[in-house]
Design a protein around this motif. Structure first.
Motif, PDB file in Angstrom:
ATOM      1  N   GLU A   5      27.943  41.995  30.975  1.00 54.17           N
ATOM      2  CA  GLU A   5      27.281  43.186  30.438  1.00 54.17           C
ATOM      3  C   GLU A   5      27.702  44.438  31.207  1.00 54.17           C
ATOM      4  N   ARG A  53      30.987  45.403  29.807  1.00 52.08           N
ATOM      5  CA  ARG A  53      30.873  46.011  28.474  1.00 52.08           C
ATOM      6  C   ARG A  53      30.473  47.472  28.583  1.00 52.08           C
ATOM      7  N   GLU A  91      32.653  50.876  27.405  1.00 53.83           N
ATOM      8  CA  GLU A  91      32.100  51.919  26.526  1.00 53.83           C
ATOM      9  C   GLU A  91      32.174  53.293  27.180  1.00 53.83           C
ATOM     10  N   HIS A 133      36.090  43.168  25.566  1.00 54.36           N
ATOM     11  CA  HIS A 133      35.420  44.327  24.980  1.00 54.36           C
ATOM     12  C   HIS A 133      36.436  45.382  24.548  1.00 54.36           C
TER      13      HIS A 133
END
Length: 432
Positions: free
Chosen positions: A101, A104, A108, A135
């Motif tokens: 996570e 990710r 982004e 990702h």
């Protein structure tokens, strides 16, 4: 703080082909290295033993952290070649859901920050099992992983992440650049400490990135390591430990300017370094000056600032051993959770054996049926905890505290408690 006077040439190779003790700073070449912490000798932290290996000799190497009086790079002697550890590797990043996570969110934010899109190219060095680049693939951005471990790289390719099996250096980077083009972003998470050739690796990063591109590096912050007594993150895979000041010098030696820094919570406290090639005209942000000031205030821009770390580590060891011995005397059962590299430094330095910690568990099937290096503690599947209902679970990957406290909440069903050994011993009730 004692000073080690070293003479001779750097990187002497013994008759077994291993790299011998460094005689000078691997970054600036200075010969005055001051002792910071001597953890004795221990085996490589990721070489888990099979049952057949329990009756075989097990090599151990000194684990002695020193700091250069000139450039202040904290470092271990390069006693082990990266090829000995990373050709086949036991660590798969994707087994930590919080780390995936974290990756990710990074992808982004980097995509927004740098304006990455379908025409961009992202390269990750030490890309492991594709935990981050998956990702990038999902975002429709061309990418490539560079991963030296054969078994881990295979796992990445199985996910659809293009990956080459290589160790990074200037020549490797040149071949990849010629074949794939220059990268808009080069990512190097949790690898900048793992390479003994700091200069060659940094030059490789510069070779991979476009003249107007970016390099992003995450590495544990030496400031938090010392302030929070995180001695267990010192192991042979980590050849050096960075402040922003020493990282800035290392990047510059390879042709990169440090432009920005972020403080991130991973691994107990890390720094994310944003660098660009010389000549972009980028001015360092205020954040760089702020972190440098915090390091200076902590005394880490002078060798004397490292003097008390050893005493703090000794106290941490005594505290943990006192708890484990008392639990054993009271007939309480203690098992471990996790078999990370940091855990093996802790187990070996503290002298913890199966009489104090019966076994440990891990989510990674690769480790099941094996034994921790040096201490020979059995590694079992996670389900064994619920079956045995121990009194205490010693959490070795304490840096994943939030994630693991939630995963292990069921331990409270029978009154069991979690034990976090770093930075100070803490016994926690859960799920009740």
């Amino acid at each position: 703080m004692s000073t080690t006077s070293l003479t001779g040439s750097t990187g002497v190779t013994d008759r077994l082909g291993r790299v011998g003790s460094s005689t000078s700073c691997r970054l600036c070449g200075a010969r005055e290295l001051h002792s910071v912490l001597d953890l004795g000798a221990s085996p490589p932290c990721e070489l888990f033993l099979t049952e057949a290996q329990l009756d075989e000799p097990e090599p151990t190497y000194p684990l002695h952290l020193r700091v250069c009086a000139q450039c202040l790079l904290a470092q271990l002697p390069p006693l082990i070649k990266p090829e000995e550890t990373f050709t086949e590797y036991a660590y798969f990043s994707s087994f930590s859901t919080s780390w995936v996570e974290h990756a990710r969110r990074f992808v982004e934010s980097a995509t927004r920050r740098l304006g990455l899109g379908p025409d961009s190219f992202v390269v990750e060095v030490a890309s492991n099992d594709g935990y981050l680049l998956q990702h990038v693939v999902a975002a429709g951005i061309r990418c490539l992983g560079i991963e030296p471990s054969v078994n881990v790289g295979e796992a990445a390719r199985a996910k659809g992440v293009p990956t080459v099996t290589e160790f990074l250096g200037p020549e490797t980077a040149g071949r990849i650049r010629a074949q794939h083009g220059v990268a808009n972003l080069v990512v190097a998470n949790n690898v900048y400490a793992h390479i003994p050739d700091v200069l060659g690796f940094t030059q490789g990063l510069r070779e991979l990135v476009a003249d107007d591109g970016w390099v992003s590096i995450e590495v544990q912050h030496l400031l938090t390591l010392i302030q929070h007594t995180q001695y267990d993150t010192i192991y042979h895979e980590h050849f050096q430990y960075y402040t922003v000041a020493s990282a800035q010098r290392a990047l510059a030696a390879g042709g990169l300017d440090l432009v920005d820094v972020e403080l991130v919570p991973t691994h107990g406290g890390s720094i994310r370094l944003w660098a660009r090639p010389f000549g972009t005209g980028s001015t360092p942000t205020a954040a760089v000056a702020e972190v440098l000031a915090a390091e200076r205030a902590a005394g880490l821009h002078d060798v004397d600032g490292y003097a008390q770390f050893s005493k703090a580590v000794q106290r941490s060891r005594w505290e943990l051993l006192a708890f484990l011995i008392e639990a054993a005397e009271q007939g309480k059962t203690v098992v471990g959770y996790g078999a990370p590299g940091k855990g093996n430094t802790l187990l070996n330095y503290c002298g913890i054996r199966p009489d104090l910690v019966r076994y440990t568990v891990d989510r990674n099937p690769y480790k099941h049926g094996r034994f921790t290096p040096g201490t020979r503690i059995p590694i079992l599947p996670v389900e064994q905890i619920a079956e045995d209902r121990p009194d205490y679970v010693l959490v070795l990957p304490w840096n994943l505290r939030e994630e693991l406290t939630a995963q292990l909440s069921y331990v409270g069903d029978w009154g069991g408690r979690l034990v976090f050994p770093v930075p100070t011993l803490e016994i926690v009730e859960v799920g009740r």
